[in-house]
Design an enzyme around this catalytic site. Sequence first.
Site, mmCIF file in Angstrom:
data_model
loop_
_atom_site.group_PDB
_atom_site.id
_atom_site.type_symbol
_atom_site.label_atom_id
_atom_site.label_comp_id
_atom_site.label_asym_id
_atom_site.label_seq_id
_atom_site.Cartn_x
_atom_site.Cartn_y
_atom_site.Cartn_z
ATOM 1 N N ALA A 56 0.791 -1.241 0.000
ATOM 2 C CA ALA A 56 0.000 0.000 0.000
ATOM 3 C C ALA A 56 0.819 1.285 0.000
ATOM 4 O O ALA A 56 0.316 2.330 -0.414
ATOM 5 C CB ALA A 56 -0.927 0.006 1.222
ATOM 6 N N PRO A 70 3.031 4.413 -0.920
ATOM 7 C CA PRO A 70 2.927 5.431 0.135
ATOM 8 C C PRO A 70 1.504 5.827 0.525
ATOM 9 O O PRO A 70 1.323 6.784 1.259
ATOM 10 C CB PRO A 70 3.660 6.623 -0.499
ATOM 11 N N GLY A 99 -1.305 6.391 -1.668
ATOM 12 C CA GLY A 99 -2.156 7.093 -2.637
ATOM 13 C C GLY A 99 -3.403 6.310 -2.990
ATOM 14 O O GLY A 99 -4.498 6.870 -3.094
ATOM 15 N N LYS A 100 -3.255 5.002 -3.151
ATOM 16 C CA LYS A 100 -4.413 4.185 -3.537
ATOM 17 C C LYS A 100 -5.300 3.896 -2.325
ATOM 18 O O LYS A 100 -6.517 3.795 -2.456
ATOM 19 C CB LYS A 100 -3.944 2.905 -4.216
ATOM 20 N N ASP A 103 4.536 -8.926 5.148
ATOM 21 C CA ASP A 103 4.959 -9.504 3.873
ATOM 22 C C ASP A 103 3.732 -10.117 3.200
ATOM 23 O O ASP A 103 3.045 -10.958 3.793
ATOM 24 C CB ASP A 103 6.026 -10.575 4.150
ATOM 25 N N ASP A 153 -1.226 -4.072 -5.575
ATOM 26 C CA ASP A 153 -0.338 -3.256 -6.414
ATOM 27 C C ASP A 153 1.054 -3.862 -6.248
ATOM 28 O O ASP A 153 1.836 -3.444 -5.410
ATOM 29 C CB ASP A 153 -0.395 -1.800 -5.942
ATOM 30 N N CYS A 213 3.100 -1.105 -12.115
ATOM 31 C CA CYS A 213 3.518 0.035 -12.949
ATOM 32 C C CYS A 213 4.649 -0.431 -13.866
ATOM 33 O O CYS A 213 5.647 0.242 -14.046
ATOM 34 C CB CYS A 213 3.915 1.237 -12.110
#
Length: 429
Positions: free
Chosen positions: A255, A257, A259-260, A303, A322, A375
Amino acid sequence: MKKQNNLRSLAAQAVELVVEQGQSLSNVLPPLQQKVADKDKALLQELCFGVLRTLSQLEWLINKLMSRPMTGKQRTVHYLIMVGFYQLLYTRVPPHAALAETVEGAVAIKRPQLKGLINGVLRQFQRQQETLLNEFATSDARFLHPGWLVKRLQNAYPTQWQHIIEANNQRPPMWLRVNRTHHTRDGWLGLLEDAGMKGYPHPDYPDAVRLETPAPVHALPGFAEGWVTVQDASAQGCAVFLAPQNGEHILDLCAAPGGKTTHILEVAPEADVLAVDIDEQRLSRVYDNLKRLGMKATVKQGDGRYPAQWCGEQQFDRILLDAPCSATGVIRRHPDIKWLRRDRDIAELAQLQAEILDAVWPRLKPGGTLVYATCSVLPEENRDQIKTFLQRTPDAALSETGTPDQPGQQNLPGGEEGDGFFYAKLIKK
């Protein structure tokens, strides 16, 4: 106290730490920024980012103009000369000032005896610039990417690889996310215009706004109050595909930093969100983001491969994964990625992603949604990853994003659009 550090020498030290020691620029730059006056911080950042963006070219020029490389304790001078080349090629710093300040950088790094050498190499470049640049334009180094990555992009995107490379070498646009719990996007765009700035809405992502010209966050209407967040448009696609609902138990894995995490809570303020990341230090930024936006979530260090350690037997209505990845879709935003990654990293990352997927899938409730996102633009981490996951996971079905043969949606970096990003929306049968 007046800050008098030589900017060029600081930039050279930063680039050396990235290239020689594998440190990320986001870790290296902030402490160096503290050593310079506020008015010089933007130039220091420009020199660091610019040298890393064009490193292949600057290295090529050094090899042409110097008979032997600088090694050992003189290695910083190698990067100082690169900073000099970069200023002469890409900045509006007057050439005489670029030369003088770069040569003076030798004193700052305690190599005053090499001032003559630095001056000589930079002046030689000025004399031969046109010839050198013509030769460079036909060299392998012209792509400004490491050879292994060029080969991977050529294999994965036979007709688009040059477009991806060109996009990676551009400066990124500045995308924002309007906090819908405070304002509509159109309402905030009106406030932006009142502040003398212009923004453009994204056609697919309902909270996304691109600034016509990047601006410091303190200039954005209501930034401190949580009205708006800096987040690339493609990253905002995660919450769009996840479609969180109030009252649901939602896991945001990997998660930091945050933002999501905060986007999920803007869309579904009554959701119960657990944000987990392996990196304790980066979790502090999740807390910072939640605080600025006035939101609450449970935040844990853990983890992703071992969910029992951080959520017991809990199950979730929706999971956003992510996944840790090569970050090859955000090179224009983080040019150091080109020099921090190695070819061998890709298989290791794909293995880690598969382990996390397999570990968290049992934590999704039947009928629940898991969005897998990276990404990256590399198929090993994206389409191939999801294809093999679907083959070994009978209760997983693809939704909205692609077909079983070509699963997921791959965004490529480019122009004013978002970064390179991949999403696969999976439903548990």
